[in-house]
Design a protein around this motif. Structure first.
Motif, PDB file in Angstrom:
ATOM      1  N   LYS A   7      94.439 206.805  23.063  1.00  0.00           N
ATOM      2  CA  LYS A   7      95.520 207.105  24.040  1.00  0.00           C
ATOM      3  C   LYS A   7      95.592 206.004  25.099  1.00  0.00           C
ATOM      4  N   TYR A   9     104.469 196.314  27.527  1.00  0.00           N
ATOM      5  CA  TYR A   9     105.736 196.054  26.828  1.00  0.00           C
ATOM      6  C   TYR A   9     106.907 196.281  27.797  1.00  0.00           C
ATOM      7  N   ASN A  10     106.811 197.341  28.602  1.00  0.00           N
ATOM      8  CA  ASN A  10     107.878 197.625  29.574  1.00  0.00           C
ATOM      9  C   ASN A  10     107.960 196.546  30.655  1.00  0.00           C
ATOM     10  N   TYR A  53     104.244 202.071  20.199  1.00  0.00           N
ATOM     11  CA  TYR A  53     104.420 202.109  21.659  1.00  0.00           C
ATOM     12  C   TYR A  53     105.042 200.822  22.205  1.00  0.00           C
ATOM     13  N   CYS A  54     105.365 199.890  21.291  1.00  0.00           N
ATOM     14  CA  CYS A  54     106.137 198.707  21.707  1.00  0.00           C
ATOM     15  C   CYS A  54     107.272 198.522  20.692  1.00  0.00           C
ATOM     16  N   GLU A  55     107.811 199.648  20.249  1.00  0.00           N
ATOM     17  CA  GLU A  55     108.939 199.680  19.307  1.00  0.00           C
ATOM     18  C   GLU A  55     108.677 198.847  18.060  1.00  0.00           C
ATOM     19  N   VAL A 101     102.750 207.361  16.153  1.00  0.00           N
ATOM     20  CA  VAL A 101     103.863 206.719  16.879  1.00  0.00           C
ATOM     21  C   VAL A 101     104.585 207.799  17.705  1.00  0.00           C
ATOM     22  N   PRO A 102     105.235 207.421  18.829  1.00  0.00           N
ATOM     23  CA  PRO A 102     105.844 208.439  19.703  1.00  0.00           C
ATOM     24  C   PRO A 102     106.883 209.314  18.997  1.00  0.00           C
ATOM     25  N   HIS A 153      97.519 203.183  23.807  1.00  0.00           N
ATOM     26  CA  HIS A 153      98.966 203.483  23.794  1.00  0.00           C
ATOM     27  C   HIS A 153      99.552 203.201  25.178  1.00  0.00           C
ATOM     28  N   ASN A 154      98.843 203.640  26.232  1.00  0.00           N
ATOM     29  CA  ASN A 154      99.353 203.454  27.600  1.00  0.00           C
ATOM     30  C   ASN A 154      99.407 201.977  27.976  1.00  0.00           C
ATOM     31  N   ILE A 182      99.695 202.509  17.293  1.00  0.00           N
ATOM     32  CA  ILE A 182      99.748 201.690  18.522  1.00  0.00           C
ATOM     33  C   ILE A 182     101.050 200.884  18.550  1.00  0.00           C
ATOM     34  N   ARG A 220     102.383 200.428  26.026  1.00  0.00           N
ATOM     35  CA  ARG A 220     103.686 200.852  26.560  1.00  0.00           C
ATOM     36  C   ARG A 220     103.959 200.166  27.913  1.00  0.00           C
TER      37      ARG A 220
END
Ligand code: SF4
Length: 271
Positions: free
Chosen positions: A98, A108-109, A131-133, A75-76, A101-102, A128, A105
């Protein structure tokens, strides 16, 4: 006795890179792996003998020591904590992970809800979700997907080592009206390995899957092979006693999980 060894048996590129890097770094100073570098006791025991221990909390590492992040990813917040604690690190997260993860993220953003198909307790899936909290819906089966409400926009990713056949079935079961972007993130190494296990297990009398019982991809190879070949066995290393109990003129298929070291496979075909 005829032995058919799967061409895809053994270390995948991500695991090979992680294991080789750790061995290369031995002697460079105090070093810990954040969780076992791979799910294989033979390798982790050997690393312990050489002074490389696995830790489950960063509090276990002394300031200035080095943390090895394994191919499963994290996790980040782990990166932030490593820096706060004054630790050094080498990131061996597999590029395929990775990439997930991108995707997670970015989607989700953009305001999309995230679905992860995979095992909720597997470290790759836990990473994973970071990357979306940690808001993802984690689905392991068609039943889990049925619980998803049809309002909202979704993006779906899948654990790199998930069973391709089960994933296809799950995708087919999604309600048509769902606004969903599907990213098939099962890694190509996994796909090829599972396909080959499927093919070999159809043609042999006995099928041996070599690997650690705690390795998720090894377990999947076992399940796939068992469907086609009733006499499928999962061994950590080759079991001579069991081999001797097989009849003489039989065909034996051998495959191995992504975390099974080459020496185990070599030993198996020597028998
Ligand atoms: S199974 Fe695929 S994603 Fe996982 S470490 Fe190996 S190459 Fe990377």
């Amino acid at each position: 006795m005829e032995i058919i060894l799967a061409k895809t048996a053994g270390f995948c590129p991500g695991v090979k890179r992680a294991v080789e890097t750790v061995y290369e770094k031995i002697g460079e100073g105090r070093m810990y792996t954040y969780g076992p570098i791979i799910h294989n006791r033979i390798v982790t025991d050997d690393l312990e003998e050489k002074g490389v221990f696995s830790i489950s909390s960063l509090d276990e590492a002394e300031e200035g020591s080095e943390i090895i992040l394994r191919s499963h990813g994290v996790v980040p917040e782990v990166y932030d904590r490593i820096r706060e604690k004054g630790l050094r690190f080498t990131d061996l997260t597999c590029p395929y992970v990775k990439k997930i993860h991108n995707i997670v993220r970015d989607n989700y953003n953009e305001g999309r809800k995230i679905i992860i198909v995979g095992n909720p307790t597997h470290p790759e899936v836990v990473g994973i979700n970071g990357y979306c909290e940690n808001t993802a819906v984690i689905a392991e089966s068609k039943d889990d997907l049925e619980k998803i409400e049809s309002d909202g926009k979704y993006s779906l990713v899948v654990q790199t080592t998930f069973n391709t056949g089960i994933f296809d079935e799950m995708i087919k079961s999604l309600p048509k009206e769902l606004d969903i972007k599907i990213f098939n993130t099962i890694c190509s190494a996994t796909e090829k390995r599972q396909k080959e296990a499927e093919q070999i297990s159809r043609t042999v009398d006995y099928m041996i899957v070599l690997g650690d019982k705690n390795s998720s991809n090894t377990q999947k190879l076992y399940q796939i092979s068992k469907k086609n070949c009733e006499n499928t066995f999962l061994f950590e290393k080759i079991c001579i006693k069991q081999l001797k109990s097989f009849e003489k003129n039989v065909k034996i298929g051998i495959t191995a999980g992504a975390s099974t070291p080459p020496c185990i496979i070599e030993e198996a075909i020597k028998q």
